[in-house]
Design a protein around this motif. Sequence first.
Motif, mmCIF file in Angstrom:
data_model
loop_
_atom_site.group_PDB
_atom_site.id
_atom_site.type_symbol
_atom_site.label_atom_id
_atom_site.label_comp_id
_atom_site.label_asym_id
_atom_site.label_seq_id
_atom_site.Cartn_x
_atom_site.Cartn_y
_atom_site.Cartn_z
ATOM 1 N N UNK A 70 0.831 -1.202 0.000
ATOM 2 C CA UNK A 70 0.000 0.000 0.000
ATOM 3 C C UNK A 70 0.866 1.253 0.000
ATOM 4 N N UNK A 71 1.887 1.284 0.847
ATOM 5 C CA UNK A 71 2.746 2.462 0.940
ATOM 6 C C UNK A 71 3.549 2.683 -0.334
ATOM 7 N N UNK A 72 3.914 1.600 -1.010
ATOM 8 C CA UNK A 72 4.714 1.699 -2.228
ATOM 9 C C UNK A 72 3.850 1.737 -3.492
ATOM 10 N N UNK A 73 2.537 1.924 -3.305
ATOM 11 C CA UNK A 73 1.574 2.091 -4.396
ATOM 12 C C UNK A 73 1.532 0.881 -5.330
ATOM 13 N N UNK A 74 1.713 -0.322 -4.755
ATOM 14 C CA UNK A 74 1.590 -1.563 -5.522
ATOM 15 C C UNK A 74 0.158 -2.067 -5.323
ATOM 16 N N UNK A 75 -0.734 -1.497 -6.098
ATOM 17 C CA UNK A 75 -2.174 -1.655 -5.889
ATOM 18 C C UNK A 75 -2.621 -3.110 -5.961
ATOM 19 N N UNK A 76 -2.261 -3.810 -7.003
ATOM 20 C CA UNK A 76 -2.733 -5.179 -7.214
ATOM 21 C C UNK A 76 -2.302 -6.086 -6.070
ATOM 22 N N UNK A 77 -1.046 -5.996 -5.681
ATOM 23 C CA UNK A 77 -0.527 -6.847 -4.615
ATOM 24 C C UNK A 77 -1.166 -6.509 -3.269
ATOM 25 N N UNK A 127 -9.982 0.219 5.468
ATOM 26 C CA UNK A 127 -9.638 1.590 5.097
ATOM 27 C C UNK A 127 -8.621 1.602 3.961
ATOM 28 N N UNK A 128 -7.646 0.696 4.008
ATOM 29 C CA UNK A 128 -6.636 0.644 2.956
ATOM 30 C C UNK A 128 -7.248 0.205 1.624
ATOM 31 N N UNK A 129 -8.184 -0.729 1.673
ATOM 32 C CA UNK A 129 -8.862 -1.155 0.443
ATOM 33 C C UNK A 129 -9.617 0.022 -0.174
ATOM 34 N N UNK A 130 -10.383 0.725 0.659
ATOM 35 C CA UNK A 130 -11.141 1.875 0.161
ATOM 36 C C UNK A 130 -10.228 2.988 -0.338
ATOM 37 N N UNK A 131 -9.017 3.063 0.220
ATOM 38 C CA UNK A 131 -8.093 4.127 -0.150
ATOM 39 C C UNK A 131 -7.387 3.854 -1.472
ATOM 40 N N UNK A 132 -6.937 2.621 -1.657
ATOM 41 C CA UNK A 132 -6.085 2.343 -2.828
ATOM 42 C C UNK A 132 -6.870 1.784 -4.010
ATOM 43 N N UNK A 133 -8.058 1.261 -3.788
ATOM 44 C CA UNK A 133 -8.823 0.667 -4.876
ATOM 45 C C UNK A 133 -9.126 1.663 -5.996
ATOM 46 N N UNK A 134 -9.539 2.904 -5.696
ATOM 47 C CA UNK A 134 -9.836 3.847 -6.789
ATOM 48 C C UNK A 134 -8.604 4.522 -7.389
ATOM 49 N N UNK A 135 -7.405 4.185 -6.917
ATOM 50 C CA UNK A 135 -6.189 4.839 -7.410
ATOM 51 C C UNK A 135 -5.987 4.541 -8.886
ATOM 52 N N UNK A 136 -5.761 5.603 -9.671
ATOM 53 C CA UNK A 136 -5.524 5.463 -11.106
ATOM 54 C C UNK A 136 -4.139 5.988 -11.464
ATOM 55 N N UNK A 137 -3.536 5.334 -12.420
ATOM 56 C CA UNK A 137 -2.193 5.723 -12.854
ATOM 57 C C UNK A 137 -2.225 7.097 -13.520
ATOM 58 N N UNK A 138 -1.209 7.903 -13.227
ATOM 59 C CA UNK A 138 -1.039 9.250 -13.796
ATOM 60 C C UNK A 138 -2.112 10.234 -13.331
#
Length: 374
Positions: free
Chosen positions: A196-203, A228-239
């Motif tokens: 999560x901290x290293x923005x490795x979303x899939x893993x 909370x981490x799932x809700x935080x990183x799931x919508x993350x989009x590249x760029x």
Amino acid sequence: MNQRHATAASHAADPRSESHSAVSAFALWLFLIMCVLLTTRVSADEALQNEKAWSALNHDQMASMLRQSLDEYGIVPSVVDQTSSQFAVDLGQQGLDPMDAFVSSIAGLNDAVKTILDLSSADPIAAAASIDPSAPHYAEIESLPKPIRMTVRTWLGRSLVRGRLYDEALPVIAEVDASETIDPASSLFYRAACYHALLMKKEALADLRQLLENEDDCPVRFSRLAKMMVADIKPLKEDSLDEIARLMTDVSRRLELGRSDDKVEGQEQKIIDKLTKLIDKLEEQQQQQQQQQQQSSGGAGGSQGGQETPMDDSRIAGANGNGNVKKKDLDQDPGWGNLPPAERKEALQKISRDLPTHYRDAIEAYFRKRAVQN
């Protein structure tokens, strides 16, 4: 009467009647087989659904895992008994953390684990390096039974994550088999925290979902943070601006840890590239909107009612200059590109004025750290 007997005799002698009976019996037999297969399949599906990817161990199970590991390692029975008994006391009467007690028990029997234990508080980065294949004690650690190796790695990874040393923690904990540790929930949670901290979303999502599959056995603090981490990183989009802000936060973390290596420079260059790409995209969208507005207005480039319209941007206005521009020698000015503090502050405010608070704080913190480094 004679006629009925004759009719019955004719049916009995009719081969079509026998064939119809055989077909009916076969259909009944096939139906029964399908019912049995369906019931078996449903039972198998229910068993698979009820099977958990991991389960929490109680204190007795932890002590049993320790005893079996020591037996496999070749420790004499008397020492195994003594170590297991002390471990049970540490968990019960002393109330120690299970992984702390487990690693302390092994450290008394193995020099490599003792080295890791001593380094973890004095020099955690050196402790992480001791797990590297090139380290002197690596072979000794890898010779330990699997439950010991997996638990020691999880324990060290947890220590590194708590110190925000995610880059060092990930190699330590990445290959851990959670089912082979005394605390599977910790293995999944702290590895997910690294991703999560290293923005490795899939893993990150894979570990978090596996952790939450058995929420009943998961500590409450883990399950709440995992959601909370799932809700935080799931919508993350590249760029996206969200990703850029997170990269800035990561650079700020590294600078706070005293890092200014190639990794930091690479992250900074990535931020610049993504910002440039985002700005270009926004400018392109703006140009498209302007073109659409011009087309919708009928492209009024002439005059109406005797009143002239403003000159189009695409038309070149008349000019009397010769077109020669004096080149500015930027190298002679050491302060070129540096704004006075007041103007710099005003520029930052304009840049981040319309951004959400999360992004604005991250950008301002990033530039403050860069100013300190320069």
